[in-house]
Motif scaffolding. Structure first.
Motif, PDB file in Angstrom:
ATOM      1  N   ASN A 388      -3.707  -3.741  24.182  1.00 11.02           N
ATOM      2  CA  ASN A 388      -2.470  -4.403  23.776  1.00 11.02           C
ATOM      3  C   ASN A 388      -2.722  -5.821  23.273  1.00 11.02           C
ATOM      4  N   ALA A 389      -3.694  -6.499  23.889  1.00 12.16           N
ATOM      5  CA  ALA A 389      -3.990  -7.872  23.495  1.00 12.16           C
ATOM      6  C   ALA A 389      -4.612  -7.964  22.103  1.00 12.16           C
ATOM      7  N   ARG A 390      -5.138  -6.847  21.581  1.00 14.86           N
ATOM      8  CA  ARG A 390      -5.802  -6.867  20.271  1.00 14.86           C
ATOM      9  C   ARG A 390      -4.948  -6.238  19.172  1.00 14.86           C
ATOM     10  N   VAL A 391      -3.673  -6.056  19.444  1.00 19.34           N
ATOM     11  CA  VAL A 391      -2.790  -5.421  18.464  1.00 19.34           C
ATOM     12  C   VAL A 391      -2.377  -6.390  17.361  1.00 19.34           C
ATOM     13  N   ARG A 392      -2.123  -7.647  17.695  1.00 21.43           N
ATOM     14  CA  ARG A 392      -1.735  -8.608  16.659  1.00 21.43           C
ATOM     15  C   ARG A 392      -2.939  -8.903  15.765  1.00 21.43           C
ATOM     16  N   ARG A 393      -2.736  -8.757  14.467  1.00 28.73           N
ATOM     17  CA  ARG A 393      -3.801  -8.993  13.486  1.00 28.73           C
ATOM     18  C   ARG A 393      -3.247  -9.851  12.342  1.00 28.73           C
ATOM     19  N   VAL A 394      -4.138 -10.465  11.601  1.00 26.71           N
ATOM     20  CA  VAL A 394      -3.793 -11.103  10.335  1.00 26.71           C
ATOM     21  C   VAL A 394      -4.620 -10.446   9.249  1.00 26.71           C
ATOM     22  N   TYR A 395      -3.943  -9.893   8.231  1.00 30.09           N
ATOM     23  CA  TYR A 395      -4.610  -9.210   7.130  1.00 30.09           C
ATOM     24  C   TYR A 395      -4.380  -9.973   5.824  1.00 30.09           C
ATOM     25  N   PRO A 396      -5.414 -10.064   4.974  1.00 33.07           N
ATOM     26  CA  PRO A 396      -5.263 -10.772   3.695  1.00 33.07           C
ATOM     27  C   PRO A 396      -4.141 -10.163   2.859  1.00 33.07           C
ATOM     28  N   ARG A 397      -3.307 -11.008   2.307  1.00 36.43           N
ATOM     29  CA  ARG A 397      -2.124 -10.561   1.590  1.00 36.43           C
ATOM     30  C   ARG A 397      -2.471  -9.578   0.473  1.00 36.43           C
ATOM     31  N   ARG A 398      -3.425  -9.950  -0.385  1.00 44.94           N
ATOM     32  CA  ARG A 398      -3.738  -9.117  -1.549  1.00 44.94           C
ATOM     33  C   ARG A 398      -4.281  -7.761  -1.137  1.00 44.94           C
ATOM     34  N   ALA A 399      -5.144  -7.740  -0.132  1.00 41.49           N
ATOM     35  CA  ALA A 399      -5.701  -6.462   0.323  1.00 41.49           C
ATOM     36  C   ALA A 399      -4.608  -5.591   0.930  1.00 41.49           C
ATOM     37  N   PHE A 400      -3.715  -6.206   1.707  1.00 34.00           N
ATOM     38  CA  PHE A 400      -2.665  -5.424   2.360  1.00 34.00           C
ATOM     39  C   PHE A 400      -1.727  -4.811   1.331  1.00 34.00           C
ATOM     40  N   GLU A 401      -1.261  -5.612   0.367  1.00 31.34           N
ATOM     41  CA  GLU A 401      -0.299  -5.057  -0.579  1.00 31.34           C
ATOM     42  C   GLU A 401      -0.939  -3.976  -1.445  1.00 31.34           C
ATOM     43  N   THR A 402      -2.248  -4.066  -1.670  1.00 29.83           N
ATOM     44  CA  THR A 402      -2.925  -3.020  -2.434  1.00 29.83           C
ATOM     45  C   THR A 402      -2.936  -1.702  -1.679  1.00 29.83           C
ATOM     46  N   VAL A 403      -3.362  -1.717  -0.408  1.00 26.94           N
ATOM     47  CA  VAL A 403      -3.502  -0.447   0.313  1.00 26.94           C
ATOM     48  C   VAL A 403      -2.151   0.144   0.689  1.00 26.94           C
ATOM     49  N   TRP A 404      -1.110  -0.680   0.760  1.00 22.36           N
ATOM     50  CA  TRP A 404       0.229  -0.174   1.082  1.00 22.36           C
ATOM     51  C   TRP A 404       0.959   0.357  -0.147  1.00 22.36           C
ATOM     52  N   LEU A 405       0.850  -0.340  -1.274  1.00 23.85           N
ATOM     53  CA  LEU A 405       1.655  -0.003  -2.440  1.00 23.85           C
ATOM     54  C   LEU A 405       1.010   1.004  -3.388  1.00 23.85           C
ATOM     55  N   ARG A 406      -0.274   1.171  -3.325  1.00 28.57           N
ATOM     56  CA  ARG A 406      -0.910   2.098  -4.270  1.00 28.57           C
ATOM     57  C   ARG A 406      -0.615   3.552  -3.881  1.00 28.57           C
ATOM     58  N   THR A 407      -0.835   4.425  -4.820  1.00 21.50           N
ATOM     59  CA  THR A 407      -0.677   5.855  -4.575  1.00 21.50           C
ATOM     60  C   THR A 407      -1.997   6.599  -4.610  1.00 21.50           C
ATOM     61  N   ARG A 408      -3.052   5.929  -5.049  1.00 23.67           N
ATOM     62  CA  ARG A 408      -4.332   6.614  -5.224  1.00 23.67           C
ATOM     63  C   ARG A 408      -5.453   5.584  -5.169  1.00 23.67           C
ATOM     64  N   ALA A 409      -6.535   5.935  -4.491  1.00 22.37           N
ATOM     65  CA  ALA A 409      -7.728   5.100  -4.468  1.00 22.37           C
ATOM     66  C   ALA A 409      -8.903   5.914  -4.967  1.00 22.37           C
ATOM     67  N   GLU A 410      -9.672   5.351  -5.872  1.00 27.71           N
ATOM     68  CA  GLU A 410     -10.886   5.989  -6.376  1.00 27.71           C
ATOM     69  C   GLU A 410     -12.066   5.422  -5.594  1.00 27.71           C
ATOM     70  N   LEU A 411     -12.707   6.258  -4.791  1.00 31.26           N
ATOM     71  CA  LEU A 411     -13.826   5.800  -3.981  1.00 31.26           C
ATOM     72  C   LEU A 411     -15.119   5.829  -4.795  1.00 31.26           C
ATOM     73  N   PRO A 412     -16.093   5.015  -4.431  1.00 28.90           N
ATOM     74  CA  PRO A 412     -17.319   4.915  -5.225  1.00 28.90           C
ATOM     75  C   PRO A 412     -18.064   6.238  -5.403  1.00 28.90           C
ATOM     76  N   ASP A 413     -17.904   7.168  -4.471  1.00 31.50           N
ATOM     77  CA  ASP A 413     -18.624   8.430  -4.594  1.00 31.50           C
ATOM     78  C   ASP A 413     -17.846   9.476  -5.394  1.00 31.50           C
ATOM     79  N   GLY A 414     -16.712   9.061  -6.002  1.00 32.17           N
ATOM     80  CA  GLY A 414     -15.941   9.977  -6.825  1.00 32.17           C
ATOM     81  C   GLY A 414     -14.780  10.638  -6.111  1.00 32.17           C
ATOM     82  N   ARG A 415     -14.741  10.551  -4.801  1.00 36.60           N
ATOM     83  CA  ARG A 415     -13.608  11.120  -4.068  1.00 36.60           C
ATOM     84  C   ARG A 415     -12.387  10.211  -4.201  1.00 36.60           C
ATOM     85  N   THR A 416     -11.219  10.758  -3.875  1.00 36.92           N
ATOM     86  CA  THR A 416      -9.986   9.989  -3.957  1.00 36.92           C
ATOM     87  C   THR A 416      -9.304   9.936  -2.595  1.00 36.92           C
ATOM     88  N   LEU A 417      -8.488   8.913  -2.427  1.00 37.22           N
ATOM     89  CA  LEU A 417      -7.701   8.724  -1.221  1.00 37.22           C
ATOM     90  C   LEU A 417      -6.265   8.501  -1.644  1.00 37.22           C
TER      91      LEU A 417
END
Length: 446
Positions: A388-417
């Motif tokens: 419980n003590a490690r639940v509060r986090r601070v995440y970089p704004r740009r990285a957070f909005e990217t992983v939340w708002l995108r619909t698709r990620a192209e991984l370096p090995d060709g797979r998608t997320l």
């Protein structure tokens, strides 16, 4: 439709530490257009077709009204496929008028807020109109009750008419690139009660979110705004505290990110399970409210606790609470809600290293945005913290909005997320103040 794997560790590992996309990289588009239609007032409910239903009394939230059961118009013999007895139920039904989608849509999600006393339950269905002029079948989205004593709450098996399909909680166009879209819909609610009962379910809110989700690997960056320096005082709850507990509910705590996030926000609003509701939880377990939330958000068909509308329906089963599933277009929208005092539960996915400070990777995970630093970075209450003590986090704004708002990620090995494209849960009380109501209205929710 993208599915969520609610444990932050369950994902095929990508190559180590891929770099987050730089601002402007990848395919971008404007904020995902989304529209939210609510049914909450007497006029809303009266605009539909009633078969045994009536509009009930309002709530403390002014003009709010509810849909209740006046008389049965039919009877159904329901076999519960998950272990409960086959029973007979009588029912009444309400069907909305046809709703034009605000914009041609690729996805549709229904959420509901209802009270289901013992011996009652609710069925939720939707029929969409396609851009080729044809109507889909009536798709069953849920047989739902606030607990699992009368029915096993569940979504339906996968349904499809070819151009569209339902996967758990989302009706979607199967091939958006074909140009097929959803241009409108009808919602149908069937209220059930045991024969001889004089009361049935009470539906206080129904909502439909339609959206044309852009295919994008990143999203336009935003500058810090009204949320800068605001942090809401949530108490941290870790899903991992519950590892191994009640594995019949989605394998136990490691997969309970969604109900744990919901419990943190409910506690923020001062809502907890009713007296005696957690008596079934082993008394040696701390935070029994989280076990309660996992059990009551569990979708017996999906076999998981990550069904989006099941989580908001659970939240709204607490007295005086409202909750919906919707999409927001940017962190600016989140800042406005947080600045008004409303935490936002977001759904995101990311590979190892894409969200600095997370320390894990996920194909789908829920967390609470509870504030912003003075520099505009995201303060999150992330249930993936090992204590419980490690639940509060601070995440970089740009990285957070990217992983939340995108619909698709192209991984370096060709797979998608996949990605949620800005999906979130909003929870608020009936007695929300004017600033909170204004922030909700700007988010398209009333």
């Amino acid at each position: 439709p993208r599915r969520r794997i609610p444990s932050p560790d369950i994902v095929i590992p990508p190559p180590p530490h891929p770099a987050p996309p730089p601002p402007g990289a990848g395919q971008t588009s404007p904020a995902a257009p989304a529209a939210f239609r609510s049914w909450t007032t007497a006029a809303d409910w009266q605009d539909g077709t009633a078969a045994g239903t009536v509009v009930g009394t309002g709530t403390p939230a002014g003009d709010r009204a509810s849909l209740t059961m006046a008389a049965a118009v039919g009877e159904e013999r329901r076999e519960d496929p998950f272990g409960l007895l086959t029973r007979r139920w009588e029912y009444a039904r309400w069907t909305s008028a046809f709703q034009e989608a605000a914009e041609p849509a690729t996805e549709l999600v229904v959420s509901w807020n209802a009270d289901t006393p013992p011996g009652t339950w609710l069925r939720v269905e939707v029929r969409a109109r396609r851009s080729d002029g044809a109507d889909t079948p009536w798709y069953r989205l849920a047989d739902w009750a606030a607990d699992d004593r009368d029915i096993s709450p569940a979504s339906a098996a996968r349904q499809s008419d070819g151009p569209t399909a339902v996967a758990t909680d989302t009706l979607a166009v199967t091939e958006p690139a074909s140009g097929m879209r959803l241009t409108g819909y009808r919602l149908r609610l069937t209220l059930h009660r045991a024969p001889g009962h004089t009361t049935g379910p009470r539906v206080r809110r129904a909502g439909v979110m339609t959206s044309a989700v852009p295919v994008r690997t990143t999203a336009p960056p935003t500058e810090p705004g009204v949320g800068r320096g605001v942090e809401l005082g949530l108490t941290g709850l870790s899903q991992y505290t519950h590892t191994g507990r009640y594995p019949r509910y989605d394998g136990g705590g490691r997969a309970w990110c969604s109900p744990t996030s919901v419990r943190m926000v409910l506690a923020h609003w001062g809502r907890h399970p009713e007296p005696g509701a957690t008596d079934w939880v082993d008394r040696s377990y701390d935070d029994p409210d989280v076990c309660h939330a996992a059990r009551r958000t569990y979708d017996h068909r999906y076999a998981a606790c990550g069904n989006w509308p099941f989580n908001t329906a659970y939240a709204a089963s607490h007295p005086g609470m409202n909750a919906v599933v919707t999409r927001l277009g940017s962190l600016t929208d989140v800042e406005e809600l947080v600045a008004a005092g409303i935490p936002v539960i977001t759904s995101q996915s990311f590979a190892d290293g894409e969200l600095p400070g997370a320390g894990y990777q996920t194909a789908g995970h829920l967390m609470v945005v509870s504030g912003f630093t003075a520099d505009g970075d995201v303060v999150a209450h992330d249930p993936a913290g090992r204590t419980n003590a490690r639940v509060r986090r601070v995440y970089p704004r740009r990285a957070f909005e990217t992983v939340w708002l995108r619909t698709r990620a192209e991984l370096p090995d060709g797979r998608t997320l996949g990605g949620s494209g800005g999906v979130c849960y909003l929870l608020w009380p009936d007695d929300a103040d004017s600033r909170q109501r204004h922030a909700l209205a700007r988010a398209g929710v009333r």
